[in-house]
Design an enzyme around this catalytic site. Sequence first.
Site, PDB file in Angstrom:
ATOM      1  N   GLU A  48       0.868  -1.191   0.000  1.00 32.40           N
ATOM      2  CA  GLU A  48       0.000   0.000   0.000  1.00 32.40           C
ATOM      3  C   GLU A  48       0.904   1.240   0.000  1.00 32.40           C
ATOM      4  O   GLU A  48       1.938   1.244   0.675  1.00 32.40           O
ATOM      5  CB  GLU A  48      -0.834  -0.056   1.294  1.00 32.40           C
ATOM      6  N   LYS A 118      -9.656   2.023  -1.651  1.00 31.54           N
ATOM      7  CA  LYS A 118      -9.881   1.306  -0.375  1.00 31.54           C
ATOM      8  C   LYS A 118     -11.231   1.704   0.227  1.00 31.54           C
ATOM      9  O   LYS A 118     -11.515   2.900   0.362  1.00 31.54           O
ATOM     10  CB  LYS A 118      -8.731   1.671   0.560  1.00 31.54           C
ATOM     11  N   CYS A 151      -4.916  -3.592   2.693  1.00 35.18           N
ATOM     12  CA  CYS A 151      -4.626  -3.594   4.125  1.00 35.18           C
ATOM     13  C   CYS A 151      -5.850  -3.837   5.000  1.00 35.18           C
ATOM     14  O   CYS A 151      -6.367  -4.933   5.052  1.00 35.18           O
ATOM     15  CB  CYS A 151      -3.890  -2.303   4.498  1.00 35.18           C
TER      16      CYS A 151
HETATM   17  C1  ACM Z   1      -3.808   0.005   7.256  1.00 37.27           C
HETATM   18  O1  ACM Z   1      -4.923  -0.224   6.758  1.00 37.27           O
HETATM   19  N1  ACM Z   1      -2.860   0.551   6.531  1.00 37.27           N
HETATM   20  C2  ACM Z   1      -3.524  -0.341   8.631  1.00 37.27           C
END
Ligand code: ACM
Length: 275
Positions: A48, A118, A151
């Site tokens: 990420e 995301k 993530c």
């Molecule tokens: C995260 O979602 N980078 C902890």
Amino acid sequence: MQNQRKKITVAVVQNQPDFGQPEKNRASVARMILERPDPSADLIVLPELFATGYQFDSASEAAGLAEPERGPTFRFLSELSSETGAVVVAGLPIKRDGGVSNGALAVLGSHLLASYDKIHLFDEERDFFIEGTSPLPVVETPFGPLGLMICFDWLFPEALRSLALSGALVVAHPSNWVLPFGPQGMILRSVENRVFTVTANRTGQEERGGRPPLTFIGQSQIIGPRGDIIARASSNAPALLVAEIEPEEALSKKVASRSDFFEQRRPGLYSPLSS
Ligand code: ACM
């Protein structure tokens, strides 16, 4: 089904970016991948926000480091794909209407296969990014359907479940894990969905704007559909994992001759999940 299982090579980059230096960080990732005697692969997964760093000070700082979907990072991923033959998946801040997303791209040669924002933002990310509004993507690749999540999405079981129900055999998971239980938790996620998961995490610390330091826990990993740890990196050093997998292993959801746990699902009895 005929036995036409194909082995593919998966490479996972665990980097340690310097905050706010995307060119330098991209170059260092390119060296990690291309300076091997045989850099070819079928799938390469980067973390990420792999080229910018993570701990932004403000939304305007994130906006200053964000790129259009087909900006310098897309061009970098496209070149990496052409040089290795791989589908390349990586996270970056993407300029969208109304703000900046914490996004990920999947690229094959000059083709943008997927662009995902995301949907579950973690903690302070909520100050810097806008939430994705589109479902988690599953895209066709030369090795079968590939899913994407980023993530913290992992901690919502519905995320990987929806990717698996949409047919993903392999899920690429760019991450910047800070919570300690991700690596072990992802083993169960892989088992309960019988998919391969490929998590690329980063290492190192960031301490910006007088806020508490963040320590990124590394442990990038490739997990098989039966929960096997096919490869896992250390917690504190950059690494490149390379392993072979057979995506078709993830086709069967049977755990016993009469127990196929996708067929046996009872969605009609799970109504709280859709409210
Ligand atoms: C995260 O979602 N980078 C902890």
